[in-house]
Design an enzyme around this catalytic site. Structure first.
Site, short mmCIF file in Angstrom:
data_model
loop_
_atom_site.label_atom_id
_atom_site.label_comp_id
_atom_site.label_asym_id
_atom_site.label_seq_id
_atom_site.Cartn_x
_atom_site.Cartn_y
_atom_site.Cartn_z
N CYS A 81 41.01 32.95 -23.38
CA CYS A 81 40.21 31.85 -23.45
C CYS A 81 39.57 31.37 -22.12
O CYS A 81 38.31 31.15 -21.88
CB CYS A 81 40.91 30.33 -24.04
N CYS A 415 43.76 42.58 -27.49
CA CYS A 415 44.30 41.11 -26.96
C CYS A 415 45.75 41.41 -26.81
O CYS A 415 46.25 40.80 -25.85
CB CYS A 415 43.89 40.21 -28.26
N ASP A 457 65.63 35.23 9.04
CA ASP A 457 65.73 34.54 10.38
C ASP A 457 67.04 33.56 10.27
O ASP A 457 67.56 33.58 9.21
CB ASP A 457 64.30 33.53 10.45
#
Length: 757
Positions: A81, A415, A457
Site C-alpha cells: 500500500c 505479493c 571501546d
C-alpha cells in the site's frame, strides 16, 4: 591520556584533535522530517518504473532547499500500500521525492512548490486518507469492527447462502454465486480503477478483478466467488500482521502526553507540547508521563522508564539528573526544567531513527523488488499464451485453457514474494525495539547477521564512563590536598570523564581551588593552564617528554597501571610533581553479556586509547582480547584488519569511535553516547545494557532465517500450483492460495519474530 574540550558547532565538547565532527551545525529533528533516501521501491504487483522514479539500490540525500510536507496516512494494510501511495504522489508535477514511512504511517513529500492539495487529492483517488502531521488536527478515529470486516462477513454469508441454494437448485445456486461474485468484485474493481488512474495498473486488485470476471464469463461462478473470499481474507490477515508489527512504534508515539503543565512563577498553565522551550519549568503529577526531556528540579523522584529502557524497576533520580520524555512519575508530583526543543526529545529521536531505517533496505529486499518487476510481466505473458495458444494452434477447447490462464494470472502475482522480506524485517525491528535495541533498517539487520567479531571501546562502553580517583601520589613532597587542588584548577570546566572525576573529588573535599588562566587543550598531550603563576600541565605518561620521569617514578606509574588504573601526571613548570590514578567500574552485566556472545560464537576484542596495563586489567576481568594505546585512526586500522578475517561490528559511545564504527561491517552505539556516534551507528542500545548485544545478534540471525523460510514458502507454493494448474490437477480457487494463502503464511511466519525471546 585524555584530551580536553573545546566547543564547536556540533553543540558538544570534544578535543580539538578528535575526528568525526564535521563542524557543520547539526540539523534539527522536527516533527516534519526530511528523510535522506528515496525509496524507489516497486510495489506489490506493480509495473517497472513505479515508485519515486529512482533506482531501488540508490540512496540520495534530500535537497535541503526543497520544501517538505508530511501527513499521517490511514488505510494502509501492508508495505505494498505504501508503494501505491508513493507511485501516485511521485507522478505529480513539482514533486522531487515522495516517501511513505510504513512503520510510523507517515507520508513525506518534497516539492518545489506548495502542492499539498494535489497530494491529498492524489492519495484520496488511490483509496487512502491523509491527516496533516504538522497541525493539531485530531487523528481520525480507528475504524470499528464492522467497518473493517463488514464486507468480508457479508461475503461469507452470501457464499454460504449460495452453496445452500445450489444444493436445492443448481441454476439458482449459479445465479446466487454470480451475485456474490459481483458483490465481492465491486470494491476490488473500484480500487483497481483508482490505482490505474494513479499510475499502478498491475496491482493485485487488477489481477483479482480480471480473474473473477473471467471466471464468471466461463461459468465458474462458485470459484470466482471463492477467489474473492480468499483474497479478502488474506488482506485482513495482512492488515492484522502489519498492525501487530507497528504496535511497538505506535506505543512509543503514544508515550508523550498531548499537553503539559507549565509554571510561570506560581501560575500554572496548560500548554501544547509544541509551545515548550528549553528552560521552561513544568510540573508532572504522579502517574503522568514527561512531555519532554527534562532535568529534575525537585530534590529526588522515582520514574518508571520501562517503556524506553525495558527496565521494569522504577529508577530513583536526584536533583539535576535528566529524565527522558515518556518516563512515568511514580510517587509524587515533581517539578522539572525542560532541556529539549519540540521534536528533539528522546522519543522523537528514536522515532526519527526508525523512520530513517526504512530508507536502508536489505540487499535481499532490493533484489526481490527487481526480480518481481521481471517476474510479474513474464507470468502474465505466460498466462495469456496458455489461454490462447492451445486453442488456436493445437485445437484445444477454449474454456479449459482460459480457465488455466486465469489460474496462472493469480499465481503470477508476486505479493507473497515481495512481502516475504519486509514482513520479516518489520517484525524483527519491532521485536528489537521492544527490548531496548534500535536497528536502523533491513540493511543493518542483514549486516549484523554476518557479524562474528565485536570490537568494543572501553570507557563508557565496557565501563560506566564514570571513573573515580583511586590514588594521588606526590613526587615532590607536596601533600595530597595541594596536588588535588592544583589538578582541579587545571581541569575546571572540562567535560572529559577523567577531568570530571578530579573536580568532583576536590568538590567533595571542599577544597579551595585557585582560578586558572590561559587554559587550553593540547592535542595529543593533555591540558595546561596557568595557576598561581605556575604553568601546570596534566598529561598521560606516554605523552610527557623523554627522561622527564626518573626510573623510580616510572616504576610508580607502572604499579598504578598494573592495578587497572588510568594514570595522569601533573607537571609544574615542566617538572613532574604528582601522579593521579583513576579507575572506571565495569558496566553492570558486562561479564554476562560477553558470555552470551561467546555462546553465539561471536568473539570480542577491546580497542582502547588507554594504557596497555589498565586495558589488560579490564580485559582480564572480562576474559577478552585487547589492543591498547590506540588513537582514533589506529582503531580504524584495527577494524580494517579484523574485517579481513571476519565481519566486525564496532561498539562505542564517543565522537572518537565514529570513524571506527563507519569502517566496521556494522556500528553499534550506546544510547547515552554522543550524537555523532548515534548517527554514524547502524544500531543503538537505548537502555545501555550490554546484554542487548546478544539480543541484537539473535534477532538478526532469526530474521535472516525467517526471510529464507518466507521466500521458500512463497516460491514453493507458486511452483507447486504452477505445475498442478498446467496439468489440470488444481482449479481456480486453489490457485489463489499461491498468492493470498502464501501471503498469509509468510506474514504469520514473520509474526513469530515478535515472540522471539
Amino acid at each position: 591520556m585524555h584530551q580536553h574540550s573545546s566547543s564547536c558547532n556540533c553543540g558538544h565538547c570534544h578535543a580539538d584533535s578528535q575526528p568525526g565532527c564535521s563542524g557543520k551545525t547539526r540539523p534539527v529533528i522536527s516533527k516534519i522530517t526530511s528523510i535522506s533516501a528515496p525509496s524507489g521501491e516497486s510495489g506489490c504487483c506493480s509495473e517497472a518504473g513505479c515508485g519515486s522514479g529512482d533506482s531501488p539500490d540508490e540512496e540520495s540525500d534530500s535537497t535541503g532547499s526543497v520544501p517538505g510536507y508530511s501527513w499521517q496516512i490511514a488505510g494502509m494494510d501492508c508495505p505494498s500500500c505504501a508503494r501505491k501511495i508513493e507511485n501516485a504522489v511521485s507522478q505529480l508535477p513539482s514533486v522531487t521525492q515522495a516517501r511513505v514511512l510504513f512503520a510510523t504511517e507517515k507520508l513525506v513529500v518534497n516539492a518545489s512548490q506548495d502542492i499539498r492539495q494535489q497530494v491529498e487529492l492524489a492519495v484520496q483517488k488511490a483509496g487512502f486518507s491523509l491527516t496533516h502531521s504538522d497541525t493539531s488536527q485530531p487523528a481520525e478515529p480507528a475504524p470499528g469492527f464492522w467497518q473493517e470486516n463488514g464486507t468480508l462477513l457479508v461475503l461469507v454469508v452470501l457464499m454460504l447462502a449460495s452453496w445452500l441454494l445450489q444444493q436445492v437448485s443448481p441454476l439458482a445456486g449459479q445465479i446466487a454465486f454470480t451475485v456474490t461474485t459481483l458483490f465481492g468484485a465491486w470494491p476490488v474493481a473500484c480500487s483497481a480503477l483508482r490505482l490505474m488512474r494513479s499510475g499502478t495498473p498491475f496491482a493485485i486488485e487488477t489481477l483479482m478483478t480480471v480473474a473473477a470476471i473471467g471466471a464468471l464469463c466461463i461459468g465458474a461462478t462458485a470459484e470466482a466467488a471463492m477467489v474473492l473470499l480468499l483474497y479478502m481474507l488474506g488482506e485482513r490477515l495482512e492488515s492484522y500482521a502489519a498492525g501487530r508489527a507497528r504496535r511497538g512504534v505506535t506505543a512509543l508515539m503514544a508515550l508523550k502526553p498531548e499537553v503539559a503543565v507549565r509554571l510561570k512563577g506560581e501560575t500554572r498553565e496548560t500548554v501544547a507540547l509544541s509551545e515548550l522551550r528549553p528552560g521552561d519549568i513544568i510540573e508532572v503529577a504522579p502517574g503522568s508521563r514527561l512531555p519532554a526531556d527534562a532535568s529534575l528540579e525537585s530534590p529526588w523522584a522515582s520514574f518508571d522508564e520501562s517503556a524506553l529502557t525495558g527496565e521494569s524497576v522504577p529508577v530513583e533520580r536526584q536533583q539535576g539528573e535528566v529524565i527522558a520524555a515518556g518516563s512515568l512519575s511514580v510517587e509524587h508530583q515533581v517539578r522539572l526544567k525542560v532541556v529539549s526543543r519540540p521534536g528533539e526529545s528522546a522519543i522523537d529521536r528514536i522515532l526519527h531513527l526508525i523512520e530513517e531505517a526504512e530508507a536502508h533496505r536489505a540487499p535481499v529486499e532490493r533484489f526481490l523488488d527487481r526480480f518481481s518487476r521481471i517476474y510479474t510481466p513474464v507470468i502474465m505473458a505466460l498466462a495469456l499464451l496458455v489461454a490462447v495458444i492451445p486453442p488456436l494452434l493445437l485445437g484445444g477447447e477454449w474454456q479449459p485453457w482460459i480457465y488455466k490462464g486465469l489460474s496462472l494470472l493469480l499465481i503470477g502475482c508476486p505479493c507473497a514474494l515481495v512481502i516475504s522480506t519486509p514482513a520479516a524485517i518489520t517484525s524483527g525491528l519491532a521485536a528489537a525495539s521492544r527490548r531496548g535495541v534500535l536497528i536502523k533498517g533491513g540493511a543493518a539487520l542483514e549486516s549484523l547477521n554476518a557479524v562474528r567479531t565485536l570490537a568494543f571501546d572501553k570507557t563508557g562502553t565496557l565501563t560506566e564512563g564514570k571513573p573515580q580517583v583511586t590514588a594521588i601520589v606526590s613526587l615532590n613532597g607536596e601533600n595530597e590536598t595541594e596536588l588535588l587542588a592544583k589538578a582541579a584548577a587545571v581541569e575546571g570546566g572540562s567535560s572529559h570523564p577523567l577531568a570530571k572525576a578530579i573536580v568532583a573529588l576536590a568538590d567533595s573535599r571542599q577544597l579551595t581551588v585557585s582560578q586558572a588562566s590561559a587554559q587550553r587543550a593540547l592535542p595529543g598531550s593533555g591540558v595546561e593552564a596557568i595557576v598561581s603563576g605556575h604553568k601546570l600541565l596534566i598529561s598521560a605518561p606516554a605523552r610527557v617528554p623523554e627522561n622527564c620521569l626518573s626510573a623510580g617514578q616510572s616504576a610508580q606509574v607502572e604499579e598504578l597501571e598494573s592495578a587497572g588504573n588510568t594514570v595522569v601526571i601533573l607537571l609544574q613548570d615542566a617538572r613532574p610533581v604528582g601522579l593521579i590514578g583513576l579507575r572506571d567500574t565495569l558496566r553492570a552485566g558486562a561479564v554476562e553479556a560477553l558470555r552470551e556472545l561467546r555462546a553465539l560464537n561471536v568473539q570480542a576484542v577491546m580497542l582502547t586509547g588507554d594504557n596497555p596495563r589498565a586495558a589488560a586489567a579490564i580485559a582480564s576481568e572480562l576474559g577478552m582480547d585487547y589492543r591498547a594505546g590506540l588513537l582514533p585512526a589506529d582503531k580504524v586500522a584495527a577494524i580494517s584488519e579484523l574485517n579481513q578475517q571476519n565481519p566486525v561490528a564496532m561498539v562505542g559511545d564517543g565522537i572518537n569511535d565514529a570513524p571506527a564504527m563507519k569502517a566496521a561491517t556494522a556500528g553499534i552505539a550506546m544510547g547515552s553516547g554522543s550524537d555523532v556516534a548515534l548517527e554514524t551507528a547502524d544500531a543503538a542500545l537505548t537502555h545501555n545494557r550490554l546484554n542487548g548485544l546478544a539480543t541484537m545478534i539473535r534477532l538478526s540471525r532469526a530474521t535472516h532465517a525467517n526471510i529464507r523460510q518466507n521466500i521458500t514458502l512463497a516460491l514453493g507454493l507458486k511452483g507447486v500450483f504452477l505445475v498442478t494448474t498446467l496439468l489440470g490437477i488444481t482449479g481456480l480457487w486453489l490457485a489463489v492460495l499461491a498468492d493470498s494463502g502464501a501471503t498469509a503464511l509468510v506474514t504469520a511466519n514473520a509474526l513469530r519474530l515478535l515472540r522471539k525471546r
